[in-house]
Structure formats: structure tokens, C-alpha cells
Design an enzyme around this catalytic site. Sequence first.
Site, PDB file in Angstrom:
ATOM      1  N   ARG A 178      33.791  34.954  43.486  1.00  0.00           N
ATOM      2  CA  ARG A 178      33.281  36.026  42.632  1.00  0.00           C
ATOM      3  C   ARG A 178      32.779  35.416  41.331  1.00  0.00           C
ATOM      4  O   ARG A 178      33.290  34.394  40.857  1.00  0.00           O
ATOM      5  CB  ARG A 178      34.380  37.040  42.347  1.00  0.00           C
ATOM      6  N   LYS A 234      40.806  38.389  41.810  1.00  0.00           N
ATOM      7  CA  LYS A 234      40.904  39.838  41.804  1.00  0.00           C
ATOM      8  C   LYS A 234      42.269  40.316  42.286  1.00  0.00           C
ATOM      9  O   LYS A 234      42.830  41.276  41.765  1.00  0.00           O
ATOM     10  CB  LYS A 234      39.797  40.419  42.700  1.00  0.00           C
ATOM     11  N   HIS A 293      26.360  39.610  42.896  1.00  0.00           N
ATOM     12  CA  HIS A 293      27.527  39.641  43.778  1.00  0.00           C
ATOM     13  C   HIS A 293      27.137  39.552  45.248  1.00  0.00           C
ATOM     14  O   HIS A 293      27.968  39.196  46.100  1.00  0.00           O
ATOM     15  CB  HIS A 293      28.332  40.924  43.531  1.00  0.00           C
ATOM     16  N   ARG A 297      27.900  36.478  47.306  1.00  0.00           N
ATOM     17  CA  ARG A 297      29.211  36.413  47.972  1.00  0.00           C
ATOM     18  C   ARG A 297      29.124  37.045  49.361  1.00  0.00           C
ATOM     19  O   ARG A 297      29.642  36.485  50.337  1.00  0.00           O
ATOM     20  CB  ARG A 297      30.254  37.116  47.104  1.00  0.00           C
ATOM     21  N   HIS A 323      40.620  37.480  49.962  1.00  0.00           N
ATOM     22  CA  HIS A 323      40.859  38.883  50.247  1.00  0.00           C
ATOM     23  C   HIS A 323      42.347  39.165  50.368  1.00  0.00           C
ATOM     24  O   HIS A 323      43.127  38.302  50.791  1.00  0.00           O
ATOM     25  CB  HIS A 323      40.169  39.290  51.551  1.00  0.00           C
ATOM     26  N   TYR A 342      32.476  42.549  57.425  1.00  0.00           N
ATOM     27  CA  TYR A 342      31.382  41.605  57.638  1.00  0.00           C
ATOM     28  C   TYR A 342      31.094  41.366  59.124  1.00  0.00           C
ATOM     29  O   TYR A 342      30.055  40.830  59.475  1.00  0.00           O
ATOM     30  CB  TYR A 342      31.694  40.274  56.964  1.00  0.00           C
TER      31      TYR A 342
END
Length: 325
Positions: A151, A176, A250, A253, A284, A293
Site C-alpha cells: 500500500r 493496515k 492504489h 496494488r 491481508h 482477485y
Amino acid sequence: MTNYDSIYGPTIAQFIAMKTKLGFKFTTGKIILFQIDQLAHQRNEKTKGITKEFTQKWGEERSNKSEIYRYDRIRHLALFSSYLCDIGIPSYIPKLPRHPKSTFVPYIYSSKEINAIFKAADELRLVQRNMHSSLMCMPALLRVLYATGVRIGEALVMTVEDVNLEENYLRIKDSKNGKERIIPISTSLVAVCKEYRHYREQLPYKDRLEYFFVGSNGTKCGQGVRSWFKKCLNNAAIYHTGENQAPRLHDLRHTFAVTSLACMAEAGVDLYASLPILSNYLGHGSLGATNHYVRLTANMYPDLIKEIDMTCLDVFPKYKNYEAN
């Protein structure tokens, strides 16, 4: 430190402190709780305890705000009301509305577009002297974002010690989800970073060079990065394609994630083996965040993913809830 003006101020500060001690970043929560404090101050609330009337006022729809924004506002008020109840202050806990369905689909850059973006970044020039400019780091920063999927916020807070160009890895500490992770990087990306570091070390601010990606004055890069990226998109002739489909920083990514799945599929790696690898690499919190994805990759590379049982593919969520940062 944020200053609160309403009767809830001290309690809001306690609630935020509790959340942060538990490991939550709570960035959005802090903003929304500050707004709750401001509304309570405007209404001149005299006694603690969220009322139904206050909740209705707080939950009013705003013409210029999305349903997601309204949902988050009500959710954080409900969390705070629950906390007040837990510490002995009776409060009305609002019922959450149905979570809005997201129609957002990430923009996936093609190889041709990526090359055009890199070329545009290499050709960026300052029109006038600006000691706060982030221009110097742009060519290397964009390649790091594309080649690792980190990120932008994670990349900009990496220190010199976090970028190991001798053992070829990046250390991501401020993620995150609060997870620290190590990301191996390729020799070609190491060469890019070493070239950037060579020029970076020519800056006359030795005492300020704590962060790896810095501006002309030696301080951490900031919002200027997004402005330079927009200029790169314009120079590369990559334009907005409509509402919720605008190419963003972003999306580098998202492009990394899809490209990685496609490359692993091409190499013969089983999908269900590649997902945990990609999930850990991206940082994640769960496989569910990575599953999005799969269908996107299948749609973009049908020949590569054709061996997947389509019944199993339907188990994964469709386009929704893509991370925003």
C-alpha cells in the site's frame, strides 16, 4: 492530540485509547467520533447517554455523501453507545442499516500501460524550484508499488532500516491490519532502489534521512505523490473511464495481485496453494480479502484459469468490498 468540546470528550478519549491498546488503528473511528463530539457540542448536550433523537439526527442522509459513508457513521455511533452501556451509562444503540453493495471494480493496468507510466515517471521534471517536491522518489516508488503490491501508506513510512538491499527484502511494520511482514524483492527492483538511494544520499540533509522515500528537503514524502502520479497518467494517455472506474495509485496494488495470480497459474501453481501465498504477501487479514482477485483474474485471463472448476469459482465473492487503501 485531538481536543474534544462536548460532554462526551473524556469518554471518547478513553474509548479510543482502549481501541488502540487492543491493536486497532481506528483511523476512521477517530474521525467519526470527533464528528460525534462536535454534533453533541452544537446541540449543547448536558447529560451523557446517546438518545434515540441524537441517533436519528446523526443518521440523517446527506446528499453529497455515499451510503457507505452513512453506514460507517451509524456503525461507529453504535460501537460508542455500546461502550457507554458497558461502563454504566445507558445509551440508545442504533440498528445498523443493510450494508450497501459496492459496485466498485478496480482498474487493472495492462503491461503496456505500466511501461508508459514508468516512462512518464522517468521523464517528470520540475517547472520551478520546490524543496518540498516528491519528484525525486517517483520513478523508484512507482516501481516498488507495482512490483510488491504494498500500500502507498506502507511504502511511505518505510525507514532506511526497513529496506534491506543486501538481503533483498522490505520490512513492512505499519500495515493496515497491524501485522508486520517481510517482503522479498527481485534483483531488478533492488537495482532500482540502489540507484534511487545513490541520488537520495546526495541530499544535504543527512540528519533528516530517516525515511527511505523522501522529498527534496529530506523529509517523508506526502500528498504530492498522488499529484505526480496523476501527471504520469496524463502523460501516459491513461484517462478516467467513468464513475468508480478511475485509474488510481492504489490500483497498482490490485494490478500486482491479479498479475501474480496469473503468473502462478501460468507456472502451474494450484490456485488453492497460491491464494495463501498471495494473501500473506499482500498483508491481508484473511483469505477472504484475497479471494476477490480470483474471479477478476479468471475474467482477464480465461485461458490461464480455464482449468479451475467454475462451480468452485462461484464460491468466492464477486466484485465487492475491495480495500480502499
